[in-house]
Design an enzyme around this catalytic site. Structure first.
Site, short mmCIF file in Angstrom:
data_model
loop_
_atom_site.label_atom_id
_atom_site.label_comp_id
_atom_site.label_asym_id
_atom_site.label_seq_id
_atom_site.Cartn_x
_atom_site.Cartn_y
_atom_site.Cartn_z
CB THR A 13 -14.08 98.09 105.53
OG1 THR A 13 -13.35 99.31 105.69
CG2 THR A 13 -13.26 96.98 106.17
CG ASP A 14 -11.72 102.30 103.06
OD1 ASP A 14 -11.91 101.86 104.21
OD2 ASP A 14 -11.62 103.52 102.81
CE1 TYR A 59 -14.20 96.90 111.22
CE2 TYR A 59 -12.73 98.51 110.23
CZ TYR A 59 -13.96 97.88 110.27
OH TYR A 59 -14.93 98.21 109.36
P1 NAD Z 1 -21.74 99.82 113.89
O1 NAD Z 1 -20.69 99.47 114.88
O2 NAD Z 1 -22.42 101.12 113.96
O3 NAD Z 1 -22.88 98.71 113.89
C1 NAD Z 1 -22.61 97.34 114.01
C2 NAD Z 1 -23.91 96.63 114.37
O4 NAD Z 1 -23.65 95.22 114.42
C3 NAD Z 1 -24.47 97.02 115.75
O5 NAD Z 1 -25.86 97.20 115.65
C4 NAD Z 1 -24.13 95.82 116.62
O6 NAD Z 1 -25.06 95.62 117.68
C5 NAD Z 1 -24.20 94.69 115.61
N1 NAD Z 1 -23.40 93.52 116.00
C6 NAD Z 1 -22.12 93.52 116.47
N2 NAD Z 1 -21.74 92.25 116.74
C7 NAD Z 1 -22.79 91.45 116.41
C8 NAD Z 1 -23.00 90.05 116.45
N3 NAD Z 1 -22.05 89.21 116.88
N4 NAD Z 1 -24.19 89.56 116.03
C9 NAD Z 1 -25.18 90.39 115.59
N5 NAD Z 1 -25.03 91.74 115.56
C10 NAD Z 1 -23.85 92.25 115.95
O7 NAD Z 1 -21.03 99.62 112.46
P2 NAD Z 1 -21.28 100.40 111.10
O8 NAD Z 1 -20.43 101.58 111.06
O9 NAD Z 1 -22.74 100.53 110.87
O10 NAD Z 1 -20.68 99.35 110.06
C11 NAD Z 1 -21.52 98.34 109.48
C12 NAD Z 1 -20.68 97.49 108.56
O11 NAD Z 1 -20.11 98.30 107.54
C13 NAD Z 1 -19.51 96.80 109.25
O12 NAD Z 1 -19.40 95.51 108.71
C14 NAD Z 1 -18.31 97.65 108.88
O13 NAD Z 1 -17.14 96.88 108.86
C15 NAD Z 1 -18.71 98.11 107.49
N6 NAD Z 1 -18.13 99.39 107.06
C16 NAD Z 1 -18.25 100.49 107.84
C17 NAD Z 1 -17.76 101.71 107.40
C18 NAD Z 1 -17.90 102.96 108.23
O14 NAD Z 1 -17.32 104.00 107.88
N7 NAD Z 1 -18.66 102.95 109.31
C19 NAD Z 1 -17.11 101.80 106.16
C20 NAD Z 1 -17.00 100.64 105.37
C21 NAD Z 1 -17.53 99.45 105.84
#
Ligand code: NAD
Ligand code: TYD
Length: 338
Positions: A128-129, A152
């Site tokens: 992530t950024d 986080y």
């Molecule tokens: P989210 O919280 O919507 O989804 C996370 C998913 O991971 C959920 O389905 C959860 O059940 C699952 N999960 C959590 N712990 C787990 C574990 N121990 N084992 C297996 N599954 C597990 O998150 P998101 O917004 O979809 O983000 C997805 C990824 O993208 C993350 O790694 C986040 O850091 C990264 N990211 C998100 C954003 C954003 O704006 N949302 C931006 C950049 C990067």
């Protein structure tokens, strides 16, 4: 061409489920194995339309559990692993860092170790950024130093650098992506855009932190999925790629856009106590990715309107999520009832 197997972790979350949809729309000769723990943020309803598809396998389990990860490698021999699984909400990480450190760092270790044992073509670590921290002026490049400012971001930075170390030490085919703030359908309604849209629809307050002038760069989730796939195909092992939206906005601008679209009054905005350690501005320079040939396909305002409309049209999806534990979190966190 042989059928490629994508091992997607966290595929029942926001970006992971959009990515799985993207894959099935784009290819018809792939198999997807989705490992998800189904935390509060994981929702099988996000993939309802494909749950019975013969090329899709769902495994309920934890990325920290090496037994279940190993079983998946033994049974499906994945070609690509895309690690979305994470605890992802900054506000929750402030109250409970432990689960972030487990999933976002130790979970990455388990996935890397098992991938090393069995081998694969690509290991994509979705970082992530936020690992860069805040920047007042200018934009971060992939070479900028990492200064994560909340638990986080720090745990994501740990997972990010651990993945890199497996490239350097063990020559594993690791690529790391760092995207800016995503928006789109299926985002859990604790994050800014879905929270504010769904609150506004129910004439509830929109709790805006601090002076509302913190800046985020917004990336439509469908562009993000496309960029990940592009990087999987064209990216170079051991490299980091920033993925920017190119749409920097103050939170108050996003808030007013939502209220205007929904025809709701501005007095729904409630300025609340600021988030501790609240990063002022995120900004990415993604010329490295653009020079490789990728560009965003969606117009920001159109995508934002389509996203707001998606929440208007899918009340049955988000209403059940704003109950139970969520209401307790909300009350504790915002010091007000929802
Ligand atoms: P989210 O919280 O919507 O989804 C996370 C998913 O991971 C959920 O389905 C959860 O059940 C699952 N999960 C959590 N712990 C787990 C574990 N121990 N084992 C297996 N599954 C597990 O998150 P998101 O917004 O979809 O983000 C997805 C990824 O993208 C993350 O790694 C986040 O850091 C990264 N990211 C998100 C954003 C954003 O704006 N949302 C931006 C950049 C990067
Ligand atoms: P968020 O969606 O939690 O993403 P991140 O913290 O990962 O950037 O928050 C986006 C911005 O919106 C951030 O500056 C914090 C702010 N925000 C609020 O003002 N009020 C809220 O209730 C939430 C959830 C976020």
């Amino acid at each position: 061409m042989s059928v490629k197997t994508y091992f997607v972790t966290g595929g029942c979350g926001f970006i992971g489920s959009n990515y799985i949809h993207y894959l099935f729309e784009r290819y018809d000769n792939i198999r997807v194995v989705n490992l998800d723990k189904l935390t509060y943020a994981g929702n099988p309803a996000n993939l309802k339309d494909i749950e019975n598809c013969s090329d899709y396998v769902f495994v309920k389990g934890d990325v920290c559990d090496s037994k279940v990860v190993e079983e998946i490698f033994q049974k499906f021999r994945p070609d690509f692993l895309i690690n979305f699984a994470a605890e992802s909400h900054v506000d929750r990480s402030i109250g409970d860092p432990g689960s972030f450190i487990m999933t976002d760092m130790y979970g990455v270790y388990v996935l890397l170790e098992t991938s090393k044992k069995y081998g694969l073509e690509r290991f994509i670590q979705i970082s992530t950024d936020e690992v860069y921290g805040s920047i007042e002026e200018g934009s971060f490049t992939e070479g900028s130093s990492l200064k994560p400012g909340n638990p986080y971001a720090a745990s994501k930075a740990g997972g990010d650098r651990l993945a890199y170390s497996y490239f350097v030490t063990y020559k594993m085919p690791v690529i790391i992506t760092r995207a800016s703030n995503n928006f789109g359908p299926y985002q859990y309604p604790e994050k800014l855009i879905p929270l504010f849209v769904t609150n506004a629809l129910e004439d509830k307050y929109l709790p805006l932190y601090g002076d509302g002038k913190n800046v985020r760069d917004w990336l439509y989730v469908k562009d993000h999925c496309d960029a990940i796939e592009f990087i999987l195909e064209k990216g170079k092992e051991g490299e980091v790629y920033n993925i920017a939206g190119g749409n920097e906005r103050q939170n108050i601008e996003i808030t007013e856009f939502i209220l205007d679209y929904l025809g709701k009054p501005k007095n729904l905005i409630k300025y609340v106590e600021d988030r501790p350690g609240h990063d002022r501005r995120y900004s990415l320079d993604d010329s490295k990715l653009r020079n490789l040939g990728w560009s965003n396909k969606y117009d920001f305002e159109e995508a934002l309107r389509a996203t707001i409309q998606w929440y208007v049209d899918n009340r049955d999806w988000w209403r059940p999520l704003k109950s139970g534990e969520f209401l307790e979190f909300y009350k504790r966190h915002y010091k007000m009832e929802l």
